[in-house]
Structures are given as C-alpha cells and as structure tokens.
Enzyme design. Structure first.
Site, PDB file in Angstrom:
ATOM      1  N   GLU A 194      26.950  26.826 -56.643  1.00  0.00           N
ATOM      2  CA  GLU A 194      28.374  25.903 -56.991  1.00  0.00           C
ATOM      3  C   GLU A 194      27.955  24.387 -56.520  1.00  0.00           C
ATOM      4  O   GLU A 194      26.995  24.418 -55.697  1.00  0.00           O
ATOM      5  CB  GLU A 194      29.574  26.503 -56.345  1.00  0.00           C
ATOM      6  CG  GLU A 194      30.024  27.952 -56.738  1.00  0.00           C
ATOM      7  CD  GLU A 194      30.927  27.925 -57.841  1.00  0.00           C
ATOM      8  OE1 GLU A 194      31.387  27.000 -58.239  1.00  0.00           O
ATOM      9  OE2 GLU A 194      31.094  28.964 -58.259  1.00  0.00           O
ATOM     10  N   LYS A 201      38.444  35.527 -54.648  1.00  0.00           N
ATOM     11  CA  LYS A 201      38.498  36.649 -55.480  1.00  0.00           C
ATOM     12  C   LYS A 201      39.112  37.923 -54.928  1.00  0.00           C
ATOM     13  O   LYS A 201      40.107  38.564 -55.511  1.00  0.00           O
ATOM     14  CB  LYS A 201      37.038  37.111 -56.229  1.00  0.00           C
ATOM     15  CG  LYS A 201      36.771  35.706 -56.970  1.00  0.00           C
ATOM     16  CD  LYS A 201      34.948  36.151 -57.321  1.00  0.00           C
ATOM     17  CE  LYS A 201      34.527  35.018 -57.930  1.00  0.00           C
ATOM     18  NZ  LYS A 201      33.006  34.826 -57.979  1.00  0.00           N
ATOM     19  N   GLY A 232      29.130  33.014 -66.319  1.00  0.00           N
ATOM     20  CA  GLY A 232      28.324  32.815 -67.451  1.00  0.00           C
ATOM     21  C   GLY A 232      29.374  32.796 -68.631  1.00  0.00           C
ATOM     22  O   GLY A 232      30.573  33.240 -68.711  1.00  0.00           O
TER      23      GLY A 232
END
Ligand code: HSE
Length: 428
Positions: free
Chosen positions: A192, A207, A304
């Site tokens: 990142e 998450k 992705g």
C-alpha cells in the site's frame, strides 16, 4: 425488463477498471441474471487523461466525486477511491443523503465510520454493501450475512493481507531475510502507499473488525483490536517454526468470550499441513466456525483487478435483483457496543530466546517459566552464534497473561542477548 440500474463509479484504479470491464463484457449475462440492464452513467477520478485500458467515452465525467454521488442519473454510487476520511467518506455520505445505494471496497472507512454510515443508509432505506472490502474476491460477507445467518458464530480466523502472506512465504521458500523480501514486494507494487497498513497488520485488522461486527452483532470496533505486524519476524523464526511443524502467518482471530470481544491480528504459528499453513503467496483464507455448520474454509485471491471487481459486481447484482440487507447483517441500531477484551484465550506458544552463554542461564529461564505457570512441551537449543545461544521453546496451553509474566521475568534476568519473541500457536 425493468429500467436499467445506473452506476456512478468514483476511483478508476485497478478495481474501477475491472468493474468497467465486467459491465462492458458481461452485459447480457448480468441482465439475464438480474432481470435488469446494468449501465454506467458517470465516472470520476483524480486524472482525466490517464489511459486505464478501458473505453470511458460513453460515460459522463465528474471531477468531484461528491457531485457524481448526487447525480440524478446514478442509482448506485460505487466508491473505489479508498482512504479512511476525505473524499471517499464525503461522497459516500452525500450519496446516502441523496437516496443512492453505496457499494464500497473501502475497509479503512468502514472500520472507522461503519456504524455511522450504516445508520445513515438504513435510515434512508438504501443499501450500503462492502463485499470487496474484505478478502478481495472471496464472498465472505455474503457467506456470513446470508449462508450462515442462522448460526451462532463461535470463531473467525483469517489471513486477510496478501502482501504479508507473500512476504512470509517468500522468505521461507527463498531463504531470504525480511528486509530483502519487503523491498521485493515494494518493487512488485504489492505494498500500500503507506506500507505500514500492510506489514503493521492494520489493513488486515480493518477487515477482521468488519467480519466481527456481522459475526457477533456488535458495532464495528477497530480501536478494541490488538495489533502486531510482521516486522519482527526473522528468517530464523520461520525456519525454526518449520522445523517444529509450523508456519508463521499474520493471523486474525475474533471470538466472543465471557469478558468481551477478543480481536487480535498478530503473527501466529499454524500447523504446516493445515489449510492455513498451506496458504501460499498473496492468497487469502477465512475460516469461520458456527455452532450449526461447524468449520468452513474460504480461500481465494485477496486483491487484484478481477477478484475485487467480481466482489463489487456481486453487490451490484444483489441491488439489481432488489435484494436488500442490513449493512452488518442486522439493523445497525440493534448492534451492541463492542466490549473489547484483551485476548486471554489459552493456547500453546512458540518462544524464541537468545541467551547469553553463561553457567546457570538456562536454569533461570526454566524457573521463570515455571514461576509464571508456563509448562514446556518441547525445547531446542541451537548452536551458539556470536556468544549467544538461540533457544526455541514450545509451551503447553497457557494464557497470554502467563506468557507476558514469564517474558518479563526472563528479561529481568539480564541474560538475554536480544529481544525475545513469543507467538501464539493456533490449532486449526
Ligand atoms: N494490501 C492488501 C493486501 C490488498 O495485501 O492484501 C487490499 O486490501
């Protein structure tokens, strides 16, 4: 067929381009399955001129994502900009206020503002969906909110940061040190913009806390999560773990105990031959345990273009089909405030010590362990390196508090040549 469902997409990076490709290439399939045509009215991004490998000529352009979110010809605002606050949050709030559904891949925004945004969306009667925010292409939100809706969830575990899993498995497979593989990951564009989001465990914890909220009916609580990254893991730890039949993973764990909600994201050892132990490279895995279903394992690409766009479009399809669900699986106003509990669930531990080479040092270590109530299962001393002896210990099940007490006592002996490491062993 009813009127088309019209998207406004803000953020045209990898995922935005992936969503556009699916809409352009799978038009007939999407319409057949949802009973509606899915169209894109307008898009927005920082730079208009950039070639993104997709044809944008049919879509209106907005420089300002808030303006895009409010457009009359947009039914669903798709937020793919990222960022905890700033334009992503302003535009999502504007979309909800204007009565638009919101789909986002933004885990940071939801980990910090999920409850407020969910309350706003539900009050307005619009959907706020975020399948793409957790574990990329793996439909884990859908699994928890729908397929497992009748279960009392007992535990959630997962490897949810592909970059960390890439670094750890690459270190092991190539025998390379952390710094070298970190740089390699950087060159490959895996990290990142702020690498600490990945290697510090923050992205994965964002998450985990979203899954916890659905699983345990609590308000999203990022501040209550205990976080540790992978920066202290050495190639020696990885090889020692392998020697003892384990693999090191940055593992998220969430469970509800009598004292409250335990949410940890930290490097742990898992059995080498378990599904989590076998996870290679940038792949993600989420393990969910429910009282009725038992254990289920979900595995797939965590990031992705295709996988993340697939998750975004799954949410689009639900909205096109008229499916409406509470954001976190039950109305946000019924979610209870999370009572964060420091993890105290007992488990076996792996401890690495580097001991000064002097008479009686090992006796002091074993006494410190015994005094703290820590029982040794297996122990190995490796060859001396620079006058220090690497010692690897696997304990029987103990609480984290007992391990902390033992390490404090061992450090106090003054016989350590470097900082000790203690990692939880999770049997899965
Ligand atoms: N940086 C994340 C990962 C992908 O490595 O898994 C997006 O969350």
């Amino acid at each position: 067929m009813t009127s088309p469902l019209r998207l406004g997409i803000a953020g045209l990076g990898t995922v935005g381009a992936g969503v556009i490709k699916i809409v352009q290439e799978h038009g007939a399939l999407l319409a057949a399955r949802s009973g509606r045509e899915i169209t894109i009215s307008a898009v927005s991004a920082r730079s208009r001129g950039k070639d993104r490998g997709v044809d944008l000529s049919d879509y209106s352009w907005e420089d300002d994502p808030v303006a895009l979110a409010k457009r009359d010809d947009v039914d669903v605002f798709v937020e793919l900009m990222g960022g905890e606050d700033g334009p992503a949050k302003a535009a999502s709030e504007a979309a909800i206020a204007a009565g638009k559904h919101v789909i986002t891949a933004n885990k940071a925004m939801l980990a910090h503002h999920g409850q407020t945004l969910a309350l706003a969306a539900e009050a307005k009667g619009v959907n706020l969906r975020f399948e793409a925010a957790v574990a990329g292409g793996i439909p884990v939100i859908k699994t928890l909110t729908e397929g497992l809706a009748a279960n009392r969830i007992t535990r959630i575990m997962g490897v949810m940061n592909g970059t960390c899993n890439y670094i750890l498995t690459r270190m092991e497979n190539a025998g390379l040190p952390y710094d070298e593989v970190f740089e390699e990951a950087n060159q490959l564009g895996f990290l990142e913009a702020d690498p600490n989001l990945d290697v510090g465990g923050i992205d994965a914890a964002h998450k985990l806390v979203l899954l916890s909220s659905i699983a345990f009916g609590t308000q999203v609580d990022f501040s209550g999560a205990q976080l540790e990254g992978i920066g202290l893991i050495s190639i020696d730890d990885i090889m020692a773990a392998k020697d003892m039949g384990y693999r090191i993973k940055l593992l998220g764990l969430a469970n509800m105990t009598g004292s409250g909600l335990e949410q940890t994201m930290q490097p742990c050892l898992v059995p080498y031959n378990s599904p989590l132990g076998q996870l290679e490279g940038g792949t993600n895995m989420v393990v969910i345990e429910g009282d009725a279903v038992g254990q289920i394992v979900l595995r797939g690409a965590g990031a992705g273009e295709g996988p993340t766009a697939s998750a975004v479009m799954g949410d689009v399809m639900d909205i096109a089909r008229g499916i409406s669900l509470a954001v976190f699986g039950q109305p946000a106003k019924t979610l209870t405030p999370a009572k964060a509990a420091k993890s105290n669930t007992p488990s076996a531990y792996y401890i690495r010590l580097s001991l000064k080479d002097a008479t009686g040092v090992m006796a002091k270590v074993t006494t410190a362990l015994a005094d703290a109530g820590v029982s040794i299962d297996r122990m190995r001393q490796k060859e001396h390196q620079d006058d220090a002896a690497p010692v690897l210990i696997v304990t029987h099940e103990v609480t984290p508090a007992a391990i902390e007490a033992a390490l404090t006592a061992i450090k106090a002996t003054g016989d350590l040549a470097s900082t000790p490491i203690a990692l939880k062993i999770v049997e899965v």
